[in-house]
Design an enzyme around this catalytic site. Sequence first.
Site, mmCIF file in Angstrom:
data_model
loop_
_atom_site.group_PDB
_atom_site.id
_atom_site.type_symbol
_atom_site.label_atom_id
_atom_site.label_comp_id
_atom_site.label_asym_id
_atom_site.label_seq_id
_atom_site.Cartn_x
_atom_site.Cartn_y
_atom_site.Cartn_z
ATOM 1 N N ASP A 1 1.829 3.751 -5.694
ATOM 2 C CA ASP A 1 1.416 2.770 -4.711
ATOM 3 C C ASP A 1 0.225 2.034 -5.328
ATOM 4 O O ASP A 1 -0.433 2.528 -6.251
ATOM 5 C CB ASP A 1 1.057 3.405 -3.364
ATOM 6 C CG ASP A 1 1.050 2.352 -2.245
ATOM 7 O OD1 ASP A 1 1.043 1.139 -2.555
ATOM 8 O OD2 ASP A 1 1.038 2.734 -1.066
HETATM 9 C C1 BGC Z 1 1.202 -0.521 0.254
HETATM 10 C C2 BGC Z 1 2.597 -0.570 -0.333
HETATM 11 C C3 BGC Z 1 2.841 -1.922 -0.955
HETATM 12 C C4 BGC Z 1 1.787 -2.176 -1.993
HETATM 13 C C5 BGC Z 1 1.927 -3.509 -2.695
HETATM 14 C C6 BGC Z 1 0.150 -0.975 -0.724
HETATM 15 O O1 BGC Z 1 -1.054 -1.167 -0.052
HETATM 16 O O2 BGC Z 1 0.921 0.793 0.678
HETATM 17 O O3 BGC Z 1 3.553 -0.302 0.661
HETATM 18 O O4 BGC Z 1 4.130 -1.968 -1.496
HETATM 19 O O5 BGC Z 1 0.509 -2.165 -1.364
HETATM 20 O O6 BGC Z 1 1.593 -4.529 -1.835
#
Ligand code: BGC
Length: 742
Positions: free
Chosen positions: A231
């Site tokens: 993530d």
């Molecule tokens: C989120 C993810 C997301 C990623 C990219 C993170 O803050 O938890 O779900 O895909 O950001 O935007």
Amino acid sequence: MTATTPPDPTSLPLEQKVLLLSGQDFWSTPAVADAGLPSVVLTDGPHGVRRQQGEFDQIGLLESVPATCFPPAVAVGSSWDPEVAERIGAAVGVEARAIGVPVVLGPGVNIKRSPLGGRNFEYYSEDPLLAGVLGAAHVRGQQGEGVGASVKHFAANNQETQRMQVSADVDERTLREIYLPAFERVVTESRPATVMCAYNKVNGVYASQHHWLLTEVLREEWGFRGAVVSDWGAVDDRVAALEAGLDLQMPGDHGAGNALVVDAVRAGRLDEAVVDRSVRRVAALAGLVAEPTAGFDADAHHALARELAAGCAVLLKNDGSTLPLAAGARVTVVGEFARTPRFQGGGSSHVNATRVDDALTALRDAVDVTFAPGFTLDGSGDATALREEAVAAARGAEVTVVFAGLAEADESEGFDRTTLDLPAAQVDLIRAVAAVSLRTVVVLSTGSVVSLEGWHDDVDAVLAGFLLGQAGGSALADLLTGAVDPSGRLAETIPLRLQDTPAYLAFPGEQGHVRYGEGVMVGYRHFTTAEQPVRYPFGHGLSYTTFQTTDLQVRTRGADGATVTVTVTNTGERAGRHVVQVYVATDAGPVRRPARELRAFTKVSLAAGESTSVAFELDRRAFAYWDVREHDWVVAPGEYTVQVGASAADVVDQRTVTLAGDEVVPELTMQSSVAEWFAHPVAGPQLLEGFLATMPEGAAEMHAGMLQMIGSMPMRRFTADFGAAVPAAELERLMAAARAAR
Ligand code: BGC
């Protein structure tokens, strides 16, 4: 000119190949020309493409390229329809191809542990089967268009509070039965190109560096062959993460992490083979890169978003057939959400919609409408004056439809909610309107469940729209006017009180830990087992027609399977769609089982008066529990009741069958209790025989009572401290016999 095959990326110099292991920027991997590898863009997801081309951010504040905002997962969960998920996945795939995005980050299949979870709108359900089936369908659809998916957030990411530090402390059985199965199904059935690890720790170890999760479970057990992506910002210790099975760090950190990896290899602390393994996995993503297609049909996708959204909303209550609104009816519409719709959640999944339908305009096309906003979305303005204006419009109205809900600022990625309540101004408005209108309908737009208490009994009908995407306004109008029959079912329980919810005492945790003390008793598993009343149970949802299920038959298949057949009839006067829900209930085995668990479901379309027969194959997992001693799934021998439910709380028919199950021969050690020794299928009878032989006449009768008293004593202490007359050699022999029989 002869074409040359680019070299295997692992044969590149170490400094060059490690470049592949982290982003070159926020949204893409670096191109490695020497290996013929293009840059790969990975971007959100899940219910629409969020492709930023100017400035980057991760929280959905900065604009992105316009794309269709399809119904978010909270709505798709309520559809109980894998076709909805698959068609959304496919349409997102088509748009991603047009926008030049080879990997779209989704779907999210985390379980809704608490209704307060800030990202519940991005997740499907409180039930792992429902979440898994829908997630697998989304991936199938998206990858069918050649666009890689990223199932997320692996694992036990069930809250936003302290999401980057908190340790989700979850026992093994609960992980296996509740928090992992949706991921398992998506991985094993739909083979996503990537899996995204969660921010949080799981039992004290960051998910990004959790070897058991990322390697033992994900790859060795489930056979995952794609790349594990972090993530955004989830990597704490880059080298430990790589060793644990995290392949790609996103976003890039300007080479800092890669330098650590190079140092570790040079210093002999990290095997270069570990680097090569991840390099190959990330390099494989390049296969998804394609020339952007000519574009997508925004009108067709908007129409699709409308059609799919209408299959997601849940008609909770419809007293006196208040809905559908009669053709040409005079309707008072109240509530700012009717003209300014709330249709998606805030944060990284935020899509820049190609257009947005509002229910007010759509209703005006079908019925005669008087409108009053009733409240403002940010609570500004004179609440009393707004309410009074709405009450005046509703007074004596044949029917008033109140559009209530939560504003985007009330629920978003990054924080959890602290209350289930609607804003007080809206509750006051609903009650005041219901007191003067002949009939009142409430339409809810919320990313997760809200409390209906304090107003539910005052109104005639409630339609829970959750968040329906950019065409939600017209889809709601289709449902209200009866152009479409409501067919959604709750994918999460609506409780009476927050205090009744299973995680109430342990959400969102404290001092860095959140203890999943409710274990497997999540959502309806808790409410049905504890016989705790709820406002509306999981699986509940009405239609404008009626259905009957008859002829339930359950035939066992082997020791641990069953075939279920049932007939469903549309007994009403119009076409509709019904969700057949199959639950299994049992007391078999040594662990506390939930009162019932969803084990199969399907959605059927039936014309008025039409019948159909539906069949389900229940495999061993439908009956199994996770045994922490065996570290495996076990089907306990015993009785299993297969139930067809209109919801988790409303069993309409059931049949009980007996399954031979698994023959588990437990291990015996000197730490096993005396009771376990005597109950052991191999050692027990022999031990008893030998033991009785040493006893005086009549002592045998005392045996049962005595066993109760000393039953929990470890055998070692029974023999050492009590001098029990069982020779050590005999115990050794019995332990060996037990082991041999396993
Ligand atoms: C989120 C993810 C997301 C990623 C990219 C993170 O803050 O938890 O779900 O895909 O950001 O935007």
